[in-house]
Each structure stands twice: as structure tokens, then as C-alpha cells.
Motif scaffolding. Structure first.
Motif, short mmCIF file in Angstrom:
data_model
loop_
_atom_site.label_atom_id
_atom_site.label_comp_id
_atom_site.label_asym_id
_atom_site.label_seq_id
_atom_site.Cartn_x
_atom_site.Cartn_y
_atom_site.Cartn_z
N LEU A 16 0.85 -1.19 0.00
CA LEU A 16 0.00 0.00 0.00
C LEU A 16 0.88 1.24 0.00
N ARG A 58 -5.89 -3.46 -4.63
CA ARG A 58 -6.00 -2.26 -5.46
C ARG A 58 -7.11 -2.51 -6.45
N TRP A 101 -7.48 2.15 -3.37
CA TRP A 101 -6.75 1.22 -2.52
C TRP A 101 -7.69 0.75 -1.43
#
Length: 112
Positions: free
Chosen positions: A9, A73, A78
Motif C-alpha cells: 500500500l 488495489r 486502494w
């Protein structure tokens, strides 16, 4: 949707997750755009003072654990999965935190 690890992330999202868990509203707000919006349980929150209060106070009436269950994703969004267990109605909840970024700052967070 592409499954990824938490470490994949963006750093902004990882830092927000830590700030939110610690209820550190100043640190969380520093990661958000001035026009950022959070939606949670059908309510929309925007503006620095409102977001600060939401980050600092949401869920404080309950005692619970919050475990990250995964990351993904979805195009430009996200997604971070959270599993909560505690003394809130129902006792457990699986939530998705969906982040949209503007550059390296959070423009939108949808919790559901």
C-alpha cells in the motif's frame, strides 16, 4: 481487483491506518487533502474540525479489536480490509476502507 500485501500500500495509507488506530487526529489529517471526505455508516464528513472529531471519536463508545485482514488495489482505489470484534451491536464486523488519493494525500475514504 488485485490482491496485494499491506506493505505494498502507499506509505500514506499505511501511515493513516496507524494514526487512525492511535486516534491521532493531527497525524491523520496531515495525510489528507484540505477537501478530503470520509463516509461511514451512510454519513459524510468533511472539513478539518469535523474530520478531526470523527477520527478522534468514532467508535470510542465501544471496546474492540481491529485487525487488518488484507489489502487490494481496485483501479485507482486502494482497499484495506478490517475485522472488528467487540462490545458493539453484533459483536463482529468486516469492513473495507476504500482510499482515493490525490498525489500522495488522501482525498476520500469510504468505510463500509
Amino acid at each position: 481487483m488485485e490482491t496485494i500485501t499491506f506493505d505494498q500500500l502507499p506509505a500514506t495509507i499505511r501511515a493513516f491506518n496507524a494514526a487512525h488506530e492511535a486516534r491521532d487526529a493531527d497525524a491523520a489529517l496531515a495525510l489528507m487533502t484540505p477537501a478530503a471526505v470520509i463516509t461511514d455508516e451512510g454519513n459524510t464528513y468533511s472539513g478539518e474540525d469535523v474530520l478531526r472529531r470523527f477520527i478522534a471519536e468514532a467508535g470510542t463508545e465501544f471496546t474492540y479489536t481491529d485487525d487488518v485482514t488484507g489489502a487490494a488495489r481496485d483501479g485507482e482505489v486502494w482497499v484495506v480490509g478490517h475485522h472488528l470484534e467487540g462490545n458493539f451491536p453484533g459483536g463482529t464486523a468486516d469492513l473495507s476502507y476504500r482510499f482515493a488519493l490525490d498525489g500522495d494525500r488522501i482525498a476520500r475514504l469510504d468505510i463500509g
